[in-house]
Design an enzyme around this catalytic site. Structure first.
Site, PDB file in Angstrom:
ATOM      1  N   ARG A 119       0.854  -1.190   0.000  1.00  0.00           N
ATOM      2  CA  ARG A 119       0.000   0.000   0.000  1.00  0.00           C
ATOM      3  C   ARG A 119       0.892   1.243   0.000  1.00  0.00           C
ATOM      4  O   ARG A 119       1.623   1.481   0.956  1.00  0.00           O
ATOM      5  CB  ARG A 119      -0.901  -0.012   1.241  1.00  0.00           C
ATOM      6  CG  ARG A 119      -1.720   1.236   1.431  1.00  0.00           C
ATOM      7  CD  ARG A 119      -2.640   1.104   2.652  1.00  0.00           C
ATOM      8  NE  ARG A 119      -3.454   2.288   2.810  1.00  0.00           N
ATOM      9  CZ  ARG A 119      -3.275   3.223   3.746  1.00  0.00           C
ATOM     10  NH1 ARG A 119      -2.310   3.099   4.637  1.00  0.00           N
ATOM     11  NH2 ARG A 119      -4.053   4.285   3.799  1.00  0.00           N
ATOM     12  N   HIS A 175      -2.842  10.961   0.803  1.00  0.00           N
ATOM     13  CA  HIS A 175      -2.376  10.708   2.172  1.00  0.00           C
ATOM     14  C   HIS A 175      -1.839  12.042   2.705  1.00  0.00           C
ATOM     15  O   HIS A 175      -0.648  12.200   2.966  1.00  0.00           O
ATOM     16  CB  HIS A 175      -1.310   9.606   2.170  1.00  0.00           C
ATOM     17  CG  HIS A 175      -1.078   8.959   3.502  1.00  0.00           C
ATOM     18  ND1 HIS A 175      -1.231   7.604   3.725  1.00  0.00           N
ATOM     19  CD2 HIS A 175      -0.688   9.476   4.690  1.00  0.00           C
ATOM     20  CE1 HIS A 175      -0.940   7.321   4.993  1.00  0.00           C
ATOM     21  NE2 HIS A 175      -0.604   8.453   5.597  1.00  0.00           N
ATOM     22  N   GLU A 204      -7.399   8.439   6.115  1.00  0.00           N
ATOM     23  CA  GLU A 204      -7.697   9.113   7.386  1.00  0.00           C
ATOM     24  C   GLU A 204      -8.151  10.555   7.224  1.00  0.00           C
ATOM     25  O   GLU A 204      -7.466  11.485   7.673  1.00  0.00           O
ATOM     26  CB  GLU A 204      -6.476   9.056   8.309  1.00  0.00           C
ATOM     27  CG  GLU A 204      -6.027   7.654   8.648  1.00  0.00           C
ATOM     28  CD  GLU A 204      -5.002   7.621   9.795  1.00  0.00           C
ATOM     29  OE1 GLU A 204      -4.657   8.679  10.343  1.00  0.00           O
ATOM     30  OE2 GLU A 204      -4.555   6.517  10.141  1.00  0.00           O
ATOM     31  N   ASN A 219      -7.434   1.907   9.868  1.00  0.00           N
ATOM     32  CA  ASN A 219      -6.117   2.100  10.481  1.00  0.00           C
ATOM     33  C   ASN A 219      -6.317   2.134  11.987  1.00  0.00           C
ATOM     34  O   ASN A 219      -7.134   2.909  12.488  1.00  0.00           O
ATOM     35  CB  ASN A 219      -5.492   3.424  10.036  1.00  0.00           C
ATOM     36  CG  ASN A 219      -5.128   3.422   8.566  1.00  0.00           C
ATOM     37  OD1 ASN A 219      -5.243   2.397   7.892  1.00  0.00           O
ATOM     38  ND2 ASN A 219      -4.684   4.561   8.078  1.00  0.00           N
ATOM     39  N   TYR A 277      -4.287   2.025  15.891  1.00  0.00           N
ATOM     40  CA  TYR A 277      -3.082   2.030  16.724  1.00  0.00           C
ATOM     41  C   TYR A 277      -3.395   1.827  18.203  1.00  0.00           C
ATOM     42  O   TYR A 277      -2.733   1.066  18.883  1.00  0.00           O
ATOM     43  CB  TYR A 277      -2.296   3.332  16.503  1.00  0.00           C
ATOM     44  CG  TYR A 277      -1.710   3.383  15.107  1.00  0.00           C
ATOM     45  CD1 TYR A 277      -0.488   2.797  14.837  1.00  0.00           C
ATOM     46  CD2 TYR A 277      -2.417   3.955  14.044  1.00  0.00           C
ATOM     47  CE1 TYR A 277       0.044   2.780  13.553  1.00  0.00           C
ATOM     48  CE2 TYR A 277      -1.899   3.948  12.760  1.00  0.00           C
ATOM     49  CZ  TYR A 277      -0.666   3.352  12.525  1.00  0.00           C
ATOM     50  OH  TYR A 277      -0.158   3.323  11.251  1.00  0.00           O
ATOM     51  N   GLU A 292      -3.586  -0.077   8.146  1.00  0.00           N
ATOM     52  CA  GLU A 292      -2.400   0.325   8.915  1.00  0.00           C
ATOM     53  C   GLU A 292      -2.521  -0.225  10.324  1.00  0.00           C
ATOM     54  O   GLU A 292      -3.589  -0.152  10.942  1.00  0.00           O
ATOM     55  CB  GLU A 292      -2.260   1.852   9.054  1.00  0.00           C
ATOM     56  CG  GLU A 292      -1.744   2.549   7.834  1.00  0.00           C
ATOM     57  CD  GLU A 292      -1.596   4.056   8.051  1.00  0.00           C
ATOM     58  OE1 GLU A 292      -1.365   4.505   9.199  1.00  0.00           O
ATOM     59  OE2 GLU A 292      -1.722   4.780   7.054  1.00  0.00           O
TER      60      GLU A 292
HETATM   61  C1  FCB Z   1      -1.397   7.211  10.702  1.00  0.00           C
HETATM   62  C2  FCB Z   1      -0.955   7.776   9.379  1.00  0.00           C
HETATM   63  C3  FCB Z   1       0.416   7.288   8.939  1.00  0.00           C
HETATM   64  C4  FCB Z   1       1.381   7.194  10.095  1.00  0.00           C
HETATM   65  C5  FCB Z   1       0.769   6.435  11.250  1.00  0.00           C
HETATM   66  C6  FCB Z   1       1.689   6.267  12.422  1.00  0.00           C
HETATM   67  O1  FCB Z   1      -2.332   8.064  11.279  1.00  0.00           O
HETATM   68  O2  FCB Z   1      -1.880   7.449   8.375  1.00  0.00           O
HETATM   69  O3  FCB Z   1       0.876   8.134   7.926  1.00  0.00           O
HETATM   70  O4  FCB Z   1       1.803   8.447  10.459  1.00  0.00           O
HETATM   71  O5  FCB Z   1      -0.399   7.072  11.676  1.00  0.00           O
END
Ligand code: FCB
Length: 475
Positions: free
Chosen positions: A95, A139, A184, A313, A315, A379
């Site tokens: 990607r 992006h 995002e 995405n 985290y 992500e």
């Molecule tokens: C996301 C972004 C990516 C990167 C990660 C850690 O929000 O899409 O570009 O910065 O976080």
């Protein structure tokens, strides 16, 4: 390029075992992800002109250490070697994002062929090495000229985006099977125009809400263009960073705080894109900011143009309660009603909590809301304080642990009936981490930015094993 040995490592303690393991479905897409401004460099080559990130990174105090993406990981010049790295890891999909400023520098008019050529070569190189290209059109790197004309708070930017999508689709449409319109949009709207922590650095709740709508409109308009332009087999998608929200307690006040953030962070995109409506509670919550008259008749039909999959995405999760948040807060006024409590447990180098259950919660929520829509984790990954030791090795056991936990959560979601088709690890390479500059390393391949030397981290070898095995070892 550094010689790469991506064979299974002996040092991570995760060798394939004879145990049962967690096997993923056949055909599961094992990917890595990057984005243009974060890795390409070559900021002024072949007619590329500044994007909002080129401008923003030069504003004093906006980016750690005054870092910029001028050189980044020099990927534009090292692309064939970077593709070889991926091949040696065995990834099935890659990607990447296309830099609008490289392809159509002013954001209007014809494409710059030399700019498109880089992506033509990248796609050819991927295909020649058996890796499926997954192209993201946006992006976060808006051409500066479009920002000067008003940027995402202006409606015309959505039309400009659809035209740009057409240029890229004409150039790559015969060879790229999967297309993502936006990455995002929450960050683009609320960090870019709301609290100003991202480019272009504006601070206006109204601008953020207008930008969010125009992102939705841009997505839908581009999805229509792509549908017309691409072969019928093309997969058209969108990537959202949906927020995994947890109430601090189950009091009505805390639950209402979650509702507010869910509206302004999640449903502001989900409802227009998948249900053709604005969340009514969001309209009420933001009445002091706008009457939403910038949403015109017919817009919600465009925003809800059918797409083929959704990228998530993820985290870390957020713990929300009634209260108020310090500014600058990216919540369009909701910060007066909500507080955020750091989740317990371990943290990454970003100070983000490690909590894989949030990913499971999001995936199962999406299964319930959109039972027929295939999902991809576009992500997921973590930053840690990585360094190459005297032997030239990078040991990153915390990242392996993070990835293992999150892939376990994906596996559990699949077992529970969620249609997750793939997982894209963020990121292939250490790169320009936006306002953190080069101080945060998310790569599974270490980059020494002075020499541009690449060193495969233990986590990359671990990922190669996972891919080769088709799942996670449990022995
Ligand atoms: C996301 C972004 C990516 C990167 C990660 C850690 O929000 O899409 O570009 O910065 O976080």
């Amino acid at each position: 390029m550094t010689a790469v040995d991506a064979r299974p490592a002996t040092s991570t303690g995760t060798r394939p075992g004879t145990g049962t393991g967690l096997r993923f479905p056949t055909g599961f897409r094992w990917g890595t992800a990057t984005s243009a401004y974060q890795i390409e460099g070559a900021a002024t080559e072949n007619g590329r002109t500044p994007s909002i990130w080129d401008t923003f990174s030069r504003m004093p105090g906006k980016v750690h250490n005054g870092d910029t993406g001028d050189i980044a990981a020099d990927h534009l010049h090292r692309m064939p070697d970077d593709v070889q790295l991926m091949k040696e890891l065995g990834v099935t999909d890659y990607r990447f994002s296309v830099s609008w400023s490289r392809v159509q520098p002013t954001g209007r008019g014809p494409a710059v062929e030399r700019g498109l050529d880089f992506y033509r070569r990248l796609v050819d190189e991927l295909l020649a090495n058996g890796i499926r290209p997954v192209a993201t059109l946006y992006h976060w790197d808006l051409p500066q000229e479009l920002e000067d004309a008003g940027g995402w708070p202006e409606r015309d930017t959505a039309q400009r985006f659809a035209d740009y999508a057409d240029l890229v689709a004409r150039a790559l449409g015969d060879r790229v099977p999967t297309w993502t319109t936006l990455n995002e949009p929450w960050c683009g709207a609320f960090l870019g125009y709301g609290n100003g922590l991202h480019a272009p650095g504006r601070t206006s709740n109204l601008a953020a809400l207008r930008a969010a709508h125009h992102f939705n409109l841009a997505h839908g308009g581009a999805a229509r263009v792509l549908r017309d332009r691409l072969p019928s087999t093309a997969e058209i998608s969108l990537t959202l960073n949906l927020h995994a929200l947890r109430p601090l307690t189950d009091t009505a006040a805390d639950l209402d705080a979650v509702r507010r953030i869910d509206a302004v962070a999640n449903r502001i995109f989900m409802d227009p894109v998948f249900h053709g409506r604005l969340p009514q509670d969001l309209v009420e919550d933001t009445a002091g900011v706008t009457d939403w008259s910038f949403v015109r008749d017919g817009d919600l039909e465009v925003t809800s143009t059918p797409i083929d999959s959704l990228g998530i995405n993820y985290y870390s999760p957020s713990v929300v309660s009634a209260g108020s948040s310090a500014s600058p807060a990216p919540w369009a006024g909701a910060e007066e009603h909500v507080a955020f409590t750091p989740a317990a447990g371990p943290r990454t180098a970003m100070d983000w909590p490690v909590d894989a259950n949030g990913l499971y919660e999001l995936l199962t929520r999406l299964r319930d809301e959109l039972p027929h829509l295939p999902l991809m984790v576009t992500e997921n990954g973590a930053a840690y304080e990585d360094y190459a030791d005297p032997a030239g090795e990078v040991h990153d056991p915390e990242r392996v642990e993070y990835l293992d936990a999150h892939l376990t959560a994906v596996h559990r979601a699949i077992q529970d009936g969620v249609d997750v088709r793939g997982y894209f690890l963020w990121s292939l390479l250490d790169n320009f981490e936006w306002s953190y500059g080069y101080s945060k390393r998310f790569g599974i391949v270490h980059v020494d930015f002075a020499s541009q030397r690449r060193t495969v981290k233990d986590s990359a070898r671990w990922y190669a094993e996972v891919i080769a095995r088709g799942g996670l070892a449990r022995d």
